[in-house]
Scaffold this active site. Sequence first.
Site, mmCIF file in Angstrom:
data_model
loop_
_atom_site.group_PDB
_atom_site.id
_atom_site.type_symbol
_atom_site.label_atom_id
_atom_site.label_comp_id
_atom_site.label_asym_id
_atom_site.label_seq_id
_atom_site.Cartn_x
_atom_site.Cartn_y
_atom_site.Cartn_z
ATOM 1 N N ASN A 9 6.955 4.438 2.875
ATOM 2 C CA ASN A 9 7.069 5.027 4.207
ATOM 3 C C ASN A 9 6.553 3.994 5.208
ATOM 4 O O ASN A 9 5.354 3.781 5.319
ATOM 5 C CB ASN A 9 6.231 6.318 4.242
ATOM 6 C CG ASN A 9 6.146 6.934 5.624
ATOM 7 O OD1 ASN A 9 6.852 6.523 6.541
ATOM 8 N ND2 ASN A 9 5.270 7.918 5.775
ATOM 9 N N LYS A 11 6.586 4.030 8.361
ATOM 10 C CA LYS A 11 6.039 4.624 9.603
ATOM 11 C C LYS A 11 6.541 3.830 10.829
ATOM 12 O O LYS A 11 7.662 3.323 10.807
ATOM 13 C CB LYS A 11 4.512 4.698 9.530
ATOM 14 C CG LYS A 11 4.044 5.389 8.240
ATOM 15 C CD LYS A 11 2.601 5.770 8.227
ATOM 16 C CE LYS A 11 2.268 6.418 6.892
ATOM 17 N NZ LYS A 11 0.883 6.880 6.791
ATOM 18 N N HIS A 90 5.510 15.438 6.844
ATOM 19 C CA HIS A 90 4.412 14.468 6.732
ATOM 20 C C HIS A 90 3.227 14.920 7.596
ATOM 21 O O HIS A 90 3.422 15.438 8.689
ATOM 22 C CB HIS A 90 4.889 13.074 7.142
ATOM 23 C CG HIS A 90 3.904 12.012 6.760
ATOM 24 N ND1 HIS A 90 2.772 11.766 7.506
ATOM 25 C CD2 HIS A 90 3.848 11.179 5.698
ATOM 26 C CE1 HIS A 90 2.068 10.805 6.903
ATOM 27 N NE2 HIS A 90 2.701 10.436 5.806
ATOM 28 N N GLU A 92 1.271 13.367 9.450
ATOM 29 C CA GLU A 92 1.240 12.806 10.808
ATOM 30 C C GLU A 92 2.149 13.607 11.739
ATOM 31 O O GLU A 92 1.880 13.739 12.931
ATOM 32 C CB GLU A 92 1.630 11.317 10.766
ATOM 33 C CG GLU A 92 0.483 10.481 10.201
ATOM 34 C CD GLU A 92 0.895 9.251 9.431
ATOM 35 O OE1 GLU A 92 2.042 8.791 9.572
ATOM 36 O OE2 GLU A 92 0.055 8.741 8.646
ATOM 37 N N GLU A 162 0.119 14.862 -0.631
ATOM 38 C CA GLU A 162 -0.627 13.827 0.086
ATOM 39 C C GLU A 162 -1.861 14.447 0.734
ATOM 40 O O GLU A 162 -1.777 14.994 1.844
ATOM 41 C CB GLU A 162 0.250 13.221 1.185
ATOM 42 C CG GLU A 162 1.511 12.559 0.677
ATOM 43 C CD GLU A 162 2.029 11.525 1.669
ATOM 44 O OE1 GLU A 162 2.051 10.348 1.327
ATOM 45 O OE2 GLU A 162 2.373 11.917 2.797
ATOM 46 N N GLY A 168 -4.102 6.610 4.649
ATOM 47 C CA GLY A 168 -4.507 5.526 5.547
ATOM 48 C C GLY A 168 -6.010 5.282 5.570
ATOM 49 O O GLY A 168 -6.508 4.543 6.420
ATOM 50 N N SER A 204 -3.255 6.296 0.212
ATOM 51 C CA SER A 204 -3.953 5.068 -0.189
ATOM 52 C C SER A 204 -3.586 4.582 -1.583
ATOM 53 O O SER A 204 -4.436 4.072 -2.318
ATOM 54 C CB SER A 204 -5.474 5.248 -0.060
ATOM 55 O OG SER A 204 -5.810 5.479 1.294
HETATM 56 P P1 PGA Z 1 -1.030 5.352 3.009
HETATM 57 O O1 PGA Z 1 0.013 6.418 3.600
HETATM 58 O O2 PGA Z 1 -0.462 4.847 1.718
HETATM 59 O O3 PGA Z 1 -1.119 4.286 4.063
HETATM 60 O O4 PGA Z 1 -2.312 6.082 2.797
HETATM 61 C C1 PGA Z 1 0.690 7.300 2.753
HETATM 62 C C2 PGA Z 1 1.614 8.176 3.562
HETATM 63 O O5 PGA Z 1 1.307 8.483 4.708
HETATM 64 O O6 PGA Z 1 2.685 8.575 3.078
#
Ligand code: PGA
Length: 242
Positions: A9, A11, A90, A92, A162, A168, A204
């Site tokens: 992803n 982003k 997601h 976010e 997740e 993140g 992560s």
């Molecule tokens: P990350 O994000 O691997 O940077 O923690 C995962 C995601 O948001 O799908």
Amino acid sequence: MSRKIIAGNWKMNLSTNQGIELIQQIEAVDTKHTIIAFPSFVSLSSIAKEAQKISVGAQNCGAFQNGAYTGEVSTQMIKDVKAEYVLVGHSERRVILKENNTDFKAKIQRCLEQNLKVIFCIGENLEQRQAGNEQSIVSEQLSQVLSSFNTSELSNITIAYEPVWAIGTGKNANNDQIESMHRFIKQFCKESFKTQFKVLYGGSCKPTNAQEIFSCKSVDGVLVGGASLKADAFISIIQAAG
Ligand code: PGA
């Protein structure tokens, strides 16, 4: 090891040229696993043209079919550029963009109308985990969004677990947490929707922990954010899947 899904992803990162370069490097890897890249909408068409073995998906889609919705992108447009997947739900989008389960239900409906596959993201935040409510949170997210779809529709959906506190932050969930939550999700979906979903882990995931995450029996793949932006890191994760 069985065939895994390894999804990146991107982003709101990477220009189209940077994305093409990344795709070319990943395409050079010989793997039996399903690799999916989720670039920005601006790059989606170019990346889908470039990708031969890698599948491509959109990070979001509009909840409406078409019409006067300034700034939105329809699932028909996504299908048109030969993307195959859409990320829905997601954290976010839930937290920052204030989308809710009603929006996700409509978005999944639009995806299914266009024969697009969905990766539906769920997960609890830190407060909810500390209160011991993680199972009730994910079961509510699943029920509110998925219960109106029939089994044939549900077969186009993959779940991504997740935990919000792991996204993140550099702090991934440990194997016990991953294994018990993935088992819970699979059991809950079997009982509630008579469907056996694949469940990806996200949060992560990086070269240093990928092998350990893949060693969890109930992990069918990973959804990778930060570590999907650099070819060497993403390729190490693919290789960790065996
Ligand atoms: P990350 O994000 O691997 O940077 O923690 C995962 C995601 O948001 O799908």
